[in-house]
Design an enzyme around this catalytic site. Structure first.
Site, short mmCIF file in Angstrom:
data_model
loop_
_atom_site.label_atom_id
_atom_site.label_comp_id
_atom_site.label_asym_id
_atom_site.label_seq_id
_atom_site.Cartn_x
_atom_site.Cartn_y
_atom_site.Cartn_z
N LYS A 66 0.86 -1.20 0.00
CA LYS A 66 0.00 0.00 0.00
C LYS A 66 0.88 1.23 0.00
O LYS A 66 1.85 1.31 0.77
CB LYS A 66 -0.86 0.00 1.28
CG LYS A 66 -1.85 1.14 1.34
CD LYS A 66 -3.16 0.77 0.70
CE LYS A 66 -4.06 1.98 0.45
NZ LYS A 66 -3.70 2.76 -0.76
N LYS A 102 5.36 1.94 -2.78
CA LYS A 102 5.33 3.35 -3.21
C LYS A 102 5.60 3.43 -4.69
O LYS A 102 6.30 2.58 -5.25
CB LYS A 102 6.41 4.15 -2.48
CG LYS A 102 6.13 5.64 -2.43
CD LYS A 102 5.12 5.94 -1.36
CE LYS A 102 4.84 7.40 -1.19
NZ LYS A 102 4.17 7.63 0.10
N THR A 186 -5.13 12.94 6.10
CA THR A 186 -3.75 13.04 6.60
C THR A 186 -3.67 14.12 7.67
O THR A 186 -3.13 13.90 8.77
CB THR A 186 -2.78 13.34 5.43
OG1 THR A 186 -2.97 12.36 4.42
CG2 THR A 186 -1.34 13.32 5.90
N1 GLU Z 1 0.77 8.98 0.21
C1 GLU Z 1 0.21 8.85 1.52
C2 GLU Z 1 1.27 8.44 2.51
O1 GLU Z 1 2.43 8.66 2.30
C3 GLU Z 1 -1.01 7.95 1.53
C4 GLU Z 1 -0.77 6.53 1.11
C5 GLU Z 1 -2.05 5.72 0.98
O2 GLU Z 1 -3.12 6.24 1.25
O3 GLU Z 1 -1.93 4.57 0.58
O4 GLU Z 1 0.96 7.96 3.56
#
Ligand code: GLU
Length: 405
Positions: A66, A102, A186
């Site tokens: 994820k 990622k 977030t």
């Molecule tokens: N890009 C965000 C992070 O660094 C969200 C990642 C997600 O929702 O999978 O946590």
């Protein structure tokens, strides 16, 4: 130290503090798979351009890989590896059944038209359709990507595979299967962690806050924090920083940013050289990695730092701040609200459910509070910094489910 070196050192430090055996630590340092692609995109001019893209899958012991997809001209594979490692730790500390991955595309999206962005997103989905999937690897937004890019990727993936559940990617628009509350998650998660720990962090009521970065995380956090009674004294974006020690007029800053694409020049706000060095109680780095470094850490005046960005503090700066008694609420906990609501979205998509905004927020509150408490307990029990404590919690949870080889 590069972000990847920092992430690896963090695993070694926390692995030792957690009392994990050498082999488990080695396995957590290992990256399962990385795929490099070159994405052909037809530009509006009629010409063809190729964009380098990566997907790194670090660990899936707790669930599907994820993590977001970053579009930035400076993305490199070393950085994407670090970000994937941090996702593994983040999902584990947040207590969600997801692993760490990622993605990155080397591009300056500000130079692309909407049509070019759509073609780039679709090219990304085509290139990675084999490795992503609801039970395999679930991407999401990250720096410079939004629900629009997620919707295009979801649409392309569904055309290729026939899977219309939407669960292949999170952070989609709400009409297209996105979760309520994901856009603010977030920042909201960061606020919930802050509220859970505020007394223990000894932050005064109406604490003065400086925010570096005014994107989805930083901009939303500034708004939520000011609504919660904090005084926002400085904010910055990629073009500059502004401050007002009596408190910024946030509505005016937001309007200025909307109209001019930057907060520089907003009314009642003085331009300042460095947002990190503004006198404040709480500093929120919400931009990119390696923002607080050995060469600028001397200017930091805050006694508490809450990391909304991923990896904003270098290893060297981290040690200096520790020795000065600055408390750092680490990224792996502080910004985990985003991926937590991403997981809620995935769950809604896989069960064909729609949760209300209140349900999402109540579940997020529960997760963030539990994670913050667990980190603090470990911090006290082991007498280690908050970052190490968060990673210890995460790595113990990972070690418990390590598959036999
Ligand atoms: N890009 C965000 C992070 O660094 C969200 C990642 C997600 O929702 O999978 O946590």
């Amino acid at each position: 130290m590069t972000p990847n070196e920092t992430a690896r050192e963090q695993i070694k430090t926390a692995g030792a503090a957690a009392g994990l055996n050498r082999e488990t630590i080695e396995r957590l340092l290992n990256i399962d798979r990385e795929v490099h692609a070159s994405l052909p995109v037809r530009m509006d001019s009629g010409g063809l351009r190729f964009f380098s893209a990566y997907r790194v899958e670090h660990n899936n012991w707790r669930g599907p890989y994820k993590g977001g997809i970053r579009w930035h001209e400076k993305v490199d594979i070393d950085e994407v590896r670090a970000l994937a490692i941090w996702m593994t730790l983040k999902c584990a500390i947040a207590g969600i059944p997801m692993g760490g991955g990622k993605g990155g595309v080397v591009v300056n999206p500000k130079e692309l038209s909407v049509g070019e962005k759509e073609r780039l997103a679709r090219a990304w989905a085509k290139a990675f359709a084999d490795i992503i999937g609801p039970k395999k690897d679930v991407p999401a937004p990250d720096v410079n990507t939004t629900s629009a890019e997620m919707d295009w990727i979801e649409d392309e993936f569904s055309k290729i595979t026939g899977d219309k559940s939407g669960a292949v990617i999170t952070g989609k628009s709400v009409p297209n299967g996105g979760s309520l509350g994901r856009d603010k998650a977030t920042a909201r998660g960061g606020m919930l962690v802050l509220e859970a720990l505020r007394e223990r962090l000894e932050l005064p009521a109406g604490a003065r806050v400086a925010v570096q970065g005014f994107g989805n995380a930083g901009g939303t956090f500034a708004r939520l924090a000011s609504e919660a009674g904090y005084k926002i004294v400085a904010v910055s974006d990629s073009k500059g920083a502004v401050a007002n020690l009596n408190g910024l007029n946030l509505a005016a800053i937001e309007a200025h940013k909307r109209e001019n694409g930057t907060l520089v020049g907003a009314p009642d706000a003085e331009a300042v050289e460095d947002v990190l060095a503004v006198d404040c109680d709480l500093l929120i780095p919400a931009a990119l990695e390696n923002s607080i470094r050995e060469d600028n850490v001397g200017g930091v005046k805050a006694k508490v730092i809450l990391e909304l960005a991923n990896g904003p503090t270098t290893r060297e700066a981290d040690e200096i701040l520790q020795s000065r008694g600055v408390l750092i609420v680490p990224d792996s906990l502080a910004n985990s609200g985003g991926v937590t609501v991403s997981y809620f979205e995935w769950e809604q998509n896989t069960t064909n459910a729609k949760w209300t905004a209140e349900e999402v927020d109540a579940k997020l509150q529960e997760k963030m509070k539990a994670a913050a408490e667990e980190m603090w307990k470990t911090h006290e029990e082991l007498a280690v910094p908050l970052r190490v404590a968060a990673h210890v919690v995460a790595m113990r949870r990972l070690a418990e489910v390590a598959p036999a080889i």
